[in-house]
Design a protein around this motif. Structure first.
Motif, PDB file in Angstrom:
ATOM      1  N   SER A 193     -15.141  18.528 -92.593  1.00  0.00           N
ATOM      2  CA  SER A 193     -16.282  18.351 -91.703  1.00  0.00           C
ATOM      3  C   SER A 193     -17.383  17.600 -92.444  1.00  0.00           C
ATOM      4  CB  SER A 193     -16.803  19.711 -91.221  1.00  0.00           C
ATOM      5  OG  SER A 193     -18.003  19.539 -90.490  1.00  0.00           O
ATOM      6  N   LEU A 194     -17.803  16.475 -91.884  1.00  0.00           N
ATOM      7  CA  LEU A 194     -18.886  15.705 -92.498  1.00  0.00           C
ATOM      8  C   LEU A 194     -20.246  16.287 -92.131  1.00  0.00           C
ATOM      9  CD1 LEU A 194     -17.570  12.058 -91.980  1.00  0.00           C
ATOM     10  CD2 LEU A 194     -17.115  13.667 -93.847  1.00  0.00           C
ATOM     11  N   PHE A 195     -20.346  16.844 -90.949  1.00  0.00           N
ATOM     12  CA  PHE A 195     -21.527  17.635 -90.579  1.00  0.00           C
ATOM     13  C   PHE A 195     -21.156  18.519 -89.404  1.00  0.00           C
ATOM     14  CE2 PHE A 195     -22.284  13.282 -88.862  1.00  0.00           C
ATOM     15  CZ  PHE A 195     -22.187  13.532 -87.513  1.00  0.00           C
ATOM     16  N   GLU A 196     -21.932  19.586 -89.237  1.00  0.00           N
ATOM     17  CA  GLU A 196     -21.705  20.592 -88.201  1.00  0.00           C
ATOM     18  C   GLU A 196     -22.838  20.558 -87.182  1.00  0.00           C
ATOM     19  OE1 GLU A 196     -19.221  22.928 -87.740  1.00  0.00           O
ATOM     20  OE2 GLU A 196     -18.078  21.931 -89.326  1.00  0.00           O
ATOM     21  N   PRO A 197     -22.614  21.112 -85.978  1.00  0.00           N
ATOM     22  CA  PRO A 197     -23.700  21.178 -84.999  1.00  0.00           C
ATOM     23  C   PRO A 197     -24.935  21.878 -85.580  1.00  0.00           C
ATOM     24  CG  PRO A 197     -21.623  21.761 -83.959  1.00  0.00           C
ATOM     25  CD  PRO A 197     -21.353  21.648 -85.435  1.00  0.00           C
ATOM     26  N   GLY A 198     -26.091  21.255 -85.422  1.00  0.00           N
ATOM     27  CA  GLY A 198     -27.329  21.815 -85.940  1.00  0.00           C
ATOM     28  C   GLY A 198     -27.724  21.287 -87.306  1.00  0.00           C
ATOM     29  N   ASP A 199     -26.772  20.681 -88.039  1.00  0.00           N
ATOM     30  CA  ASP A 199     -27.101  20.114 -89.356  1.00  0.00           C
ATOM     31  C   ASP A 199     -28.036  18.925 -89.202  1.00  0.00           C
ATOM     32  OD1 ASP A 199     -25.417  21.926 -90.518  1.00  0.00           O
ATOM     33  OD2 ASP A 199     -23.860  20.482 -91.065  1.00  0.00           O
ATOM     34  N   GLU A 200     -28.945  18.764 -90.163  1.00  0.00           N
ATOM     35  CA  GLU A 200     -29.744  17.548 -90.203  1.00  0.00           C
ATOM     36  C   GLU A 200     -28.877  16.446 -90.799  1.00  0.00           C
ATOM     37  OE1 GLU A 200     -33.484  17.882 -92.139  1.00  0.00           O
ATOM     38  OE2 GLU A 200     -34.437  18.792 -90.387  1.00  0.00           O
ATOM     39  N   VAL A 201     -28.744  15.363 -90.078  1.00  0.00           N
ATOM     40  CA  VAL A 201     -27.897  14.262 -90.513  1.00  0.00           C
ATOM     41  C   VAL A 201     -28.732  13.321 -91.376  1.00  0.00           C
ATOM     42  CG1 VAL A 201     -26.409  12.364 -89.774  1.00  0.00           C
ATOM     43  CG2 VAL A 201     -26.519  14.469 -88.422  1.00  0.00           C
ATOM     44  N   LEU A 249     -34.374  11.760 -89.278  1.00  0.00           N
ATOM     45  CA  LEU A 249     -33.429  12.867 -89.389  1.00  0.00           C
ATOM     46  C   LEU A 249     -33.431  13.676 -88.106  1.00  0.00           C
ATOM     47  CD1 LEU A 249     -34.268  14.085 -93.010  1.00  0.00           C
ATOM     48  CD2 LEU A 249     -32.685  12.308 -92.274  1.00  0.00           C
ATOM     49  N   LYS A 250     -32.257  13.836 -87.509  1.00  0.00           N
ATOM     50  CA  LYS A 250     -32.105  14.602 -86.274  1.00  0.00           C
ATOM     51  C   LYS A 250     -30.920  15.549 -86.426  1.00  0.00           C
ATOM     52  CE  LYS A 250     -35.329  12.507 -83.783  1.00  0.00           C
ATOM     53  NZ  LYS A 250     -35.929  11.707 -84.847  1.00  0.00           N
ATOM     54  N   PRO A 251     -30.993  16.720 -85.776  1.00  0.00           N
ATOM     55  CA  PRO A 251     -29.852  17.646 -85.870  1.00  0.00           C
ATOM     56  C   PRO A 251     -28.645  17.121 -85.122  1.00  0.00           C
ATOM     57  CG  PRO A 251     -31.507  18.462 -84.328  1.00  0.00           C
ATOM     58  CD  PRO A 251     -32.110  17.269 -84.993  1.00  0.00           C
ATOM     59  N   ALA A 252     -27.479  17.392 -85.671  1.00  0.00           N
ATOM     60  CA  ALA A 252     -26.230  16.962 -85.038  1.00  0.00           C
ATOM     61  C   ALA A 252     -25.910  17.870 -83.867  1.00  0.00           C
ATOM     62  CB  ALA A 252     -25.093  16.998 -86.059  1.00  0.00           C
ATOM     63  N   PHE A 253     -25.294  17.304 -82.838  1.00  0.00           N
ATOM     64  CA  PHE A 253     -24.873  18.101 -81.692  1.00  0.00           C
ATOM     65  C   PHE A 253     -23.409  18.503 -81.803  1.00  0.00           C
ATOM     66  CE2 PHE A 253     -23.244  18.606 -77.333  1.00  0.00           C
ATOM     67  CZ  PHE A 253     -24.116  19.582 -76.875  1.00  0.00           C
ATOM     68  N   ALA A 254     -22.608  17.667 -82.455  1.00  0.00           N
ATOM     69  CA  ALA A 254     -21.173  17.909 -82.569  1.00  0.00           C
ATOM     70  C   ALA A 254     -20.758  17.954 -84.027  1.00  0.00           C
ATOM     71  CB  ALA A 254     -20.395  16.826 -81.827  1.00  0.00           C
ATOM     72  N   ARG A 255     -19.547  18.404 -84.255  1.00  0.00           N
ATOM     73  CA  ARG A 255     -18.946  18.349 -85.587  1.00  0.00           C
ATOM     74  C   ARG A 255     -18.310  16.980 -85.788  1.00  0.00           C
ATOM     75  NH1 ARG A 255     -14.535  22.670 -86.125  1.00  0.00           N
ATOM     76  NH2 ARG A 255     -16.361  23.998 -86.453  1.00  0.00           N
ATOM     77  N   ALA A 256     -18.485  16.409 -86.966  1.00  0.00           N
ATOM     78  CA  ALA A 256     -17.786  15.174 -87.328  1.00  0.00           C
ATOM     79  C   ALA A 256     -16.627  15.565 -88.229  1.00  0.00           C
ATOM     80  CB  ALA A 256     -18.724  14.205 -88.035  1.00  0.00           C
ATOM     81  N   ALA A 257     -15.418  15.548 -87.678  1.00  0.00           N
ATOM     82  CA  ALA A 257     -14.237  16.028 -88.401  1.00  0.00           C
ATOM     83  C   ALA A 257     -13.328  14.856 -88.753  1.00  0.00           C
ATOM     84  CB  ALA A 257     -13.471  17.032 -87.537  1.00  0.00           C
ATOM     85  N   VAL A 258     -12.809  14.879 -89.968  1.00  0.00           N
ATOM     86  CA  VAL A 258     -11.907  13.821 -90.422  1.00  0.00           C
ATOM     87  C   VAL A 258     -10.519  14.068 -89.837  1.00  0.00           C
ATOM     88  CG1 VAL A 258     -10.853  12.707 -92.417  1.00  0.00           C
ATOM     89  CG2 VAL A 258     -13.231  13.519 -92.549  1.00  0.00           C
ATOM     90  N   PRO A 308      -8.209   2.810 -93.012  1.00  0.00           N
ATOM     91  CA  PRO A 308      -7.465   3.689 -92.105  1.00  0.00           C
ATOM     92  C   PRO A 308      -8.197   4.967 -91.693  1.00  0.00           C
ATOM     93  CG  PRO A 308      -6.735   4.058 -94.344  1.00  0.00           C
ATOM     94  CD  PRO A 308      -7.726   2.922 -94.403  1.00  0.00           C
ATOM     95  N   THR A 309      -9.369   5.227 -92.247  1.00  0.00           N
ATOM     96  CA  THR A 309     -10.063   6.485 -91.990  1.00  0.00           C
ATOM     97  C   THR A 309     -10.423   6.635 -90.508  1.00  0.00           C
ATOM     98  OG1 THR A 309     -11.035   6.270 -94.192  1.00  0.00           O
ATOM     99  CG2 THR A 309     -11.972   7.958 -92.747  1.00  0.00           C
ATOM    100  N   VAL A 310     -10.168   7.825 -89.954  1.00  0.00           N
ATOM    101  CA  VAL A 310     -10.509   8.117 -88.561  1.00  0.00           C
ATOM    102  C   VAL A 310     -11.283   9.429 -88.509  1.00  0.00           C
ATOM    103  CG1 VAL A 310      -9.627   8.623 -86.247  1.00  0.00           C
ATOM    104  CG2 VAL A 310      -8.502   6.887 -87.661  1.00  0.00           C
ATOM    105  N   ILE A 311     -12.422   9.405 -87.840  1.00  0.00           N
ATOM    106  CA  ILE A 311     -13.303  10.569 -87.715  1.00  0.00           C
ATOM    107  C   ILE A 311     -13.493  10.856 -86.227  1.00  0.00           C
ATOM    108  CG2 ILE A 311     -15.619  11.486 -88.187  1.00  0.00           C
ATOM    109  CD1 ILE A 311     -15.689   9.521 -90.589  1.00  0.00           C
ATOM    110  N   ALA A 312     -13.541  12.132 -85.880  1.00  0.00           N
ATOM    111  CA  ALA A 312     -13.714  12.523 -84.482  1.00  0.00           C
ATOM    112  C   ALA A 312     -14.972  13.342 -84.300  1.00  0.00           C
ATOM    113  CB  ALA A 312     -12.502  13.328 -84.014  1.00  0.00           C
ATOM    114  N   PHE A 313     -15.640  13.143 -83.163  1.00  0.00           N
ATOM    115  CA  PHE A 313     -16.705  14.045 -82.739  1.00  0.00           C
ATOM    116  C   PHE A 313     -16.047  15.192 -81.983  1.00  0.00           C
ATOM    117  CE2 PHE A 313     -19.878  10.400 -82.810  1.00  0.00           C
ATOM    118  CZ  PHE A 313     -20.529  10.887 -83.936  1.00  0.00           C
ATOM    119  N   VAL A 314     -16.232  16.409 -82.479  1.00  0.00           N
ATOM    120  CA  VAL A 314     -15.574  17.586 -81.932  1.00  0.00           C
ATOM    121  C   VAL A 314     -16.622  18.606 -81.514  1.00  0.00           C
ATOM    122  CG1 VAL A 314     -13.999  19.482 -82.465  1.00  0.00           C
ATOM    123  CG2 VAL A 314     -13.552  17.212 -83.381  1.00  0.00           C
ATOM    124  N   LEU A 315     -16.415  19.212 -80.345  1.00  0.00           N
ATOM    125  CA  LEU A 315     -17.313  20.263 -79.869  1.00  0.00           C
ATOM    126  C   LEU A 315     -16.619  21.611 -80.019  1.00  0.00           C
ATOM    127  CD1 LEU A 315     -18.539  18.547 -76.580  1.00  0.00           C
ATOM    128  CD2 LEU A 315     -19.654  18.536 -78.812  1.00  0.00           C
TER     129      LEU A 315
END
Length: 255
Positions: free
Chosen positions: A50-58, A101-110, A67-74
């Motif tokens: 996880s690159l960041f979680e919901p609520g984290d300051e990005v 800086l704003k809080p993240a709404f979703a998880r950024a998962a590799v 080839p890297t692929v990242i997904a926004f996951v709720l």
């Protein structure tokens, strides 16, 4: 995430930036990239990280390389997850739209491990203010990302899993630029929020139609044209919107 900071691409400065493997970074004006290069950090990611979680300051924008692929996951309260968007070499995650800086709404998962380039959001905002073309590129990309999210909502609500899976395999093939995709049936089941046995049945159907073959820890594209026939219209609609808004940004694998 293992980090290693260096300027330019492979230490060669701006001339090497075309080897970065990220379409947005490669499209930035040379002076803007030169200004950003000293602040760029390169890091390796792990699948499932996880690159960041919901609520984290990005604090950084992350640009998938190669080839890297990242997904926004709720994440949901019952433990299930819903994937809202997938980002590869054509895009970026974190700090693309908002200022500061704003809080993240979703998880950024590799989803598929590989390198990323990290740029502090403050430096990115400086580049946007200094160079209107940089601001325009990121505004257009934000529009494309929003279109992908909206299309994903309709796709998940209306289209059968076989078509959705074909669409995701096509998108991944485009980003990796090679036919062997490091995807397991278990990871696909998690991504689509279905039981593994259901995903196994879908994979078998795709294999029987000659679209893919399966091997341990991977799926191989055998007939891209068959996948395109099986896929819903969502794949083509998102691609066409990218081409209208930011021509040349979205990659396409060879048939």
């Amino acid at each position: 995430m293992a980090k290693g900071k260096r300027s330019g691409a492979e230490g060669t400065g701006t001339p090497g930036r075309q080897r970065l493997g990220n379409q947005i970074l490669n499209s930035l004006p040379a002076p803007a990239m030169e200004a950003l290069s000293p602040a760029v950090e390169y890091a390796d990611t792990r699948r499932g990280e996880s690159l960041f979680e919901p609520g984290d300051e990005v604090t950084h924008a992350c640009f998938p390389l190669g080839p890297t692929v990242i997904a926004f996951v709720l994440p949901m309260r019952d433990g299930r997850m819903v994937e809202a968007a997938t980002i590869g070499r054509e895009g970026a995650v974190g700090g693309v739209v908002s200022l500061g800086l704003k809080p993240a709404f979703a998880r950024a998962a590799v989803r598929i491990a590989g390198p990323v380039a990290r740029v502090p959001i403050a430096r990115l905002e400086d580049a946007k203010r200094a160079t209107p073309r940089v601001h325009d590129i990121f505004s257009r990309y934000a529009d494309c990302l929003t279109a992908q999210v909206l299309q994903s909502v309709g796709c998940a609500a209306l289209h059968p899993l076989e078509a959705r899976c074909a669409r995701w395999l096509l998108m991944t093939h485009d980003r990796l630029q090679e036919p062997v995709l490091p995807l397991t049936q278990e990871s696909l089941a998690e991504m689509f929020g279905v039981a593994r046995t259901y995903m196994t049945r879908i994979a078998r159907l795709l294999e029987e139609r000659g679209a893919i073959s399966r091997r341990r820890g991977a799926m191989c594209i055998e007939a891209r044209s068959v996948l395109e026939e099986i896929s819903c219209e969502c794949y083509g609609r998102v691609r066409r919107h990218f081409e209208r808004v930011l021509p040349g940004l979205y990659p396409r694998a060879e048939p």
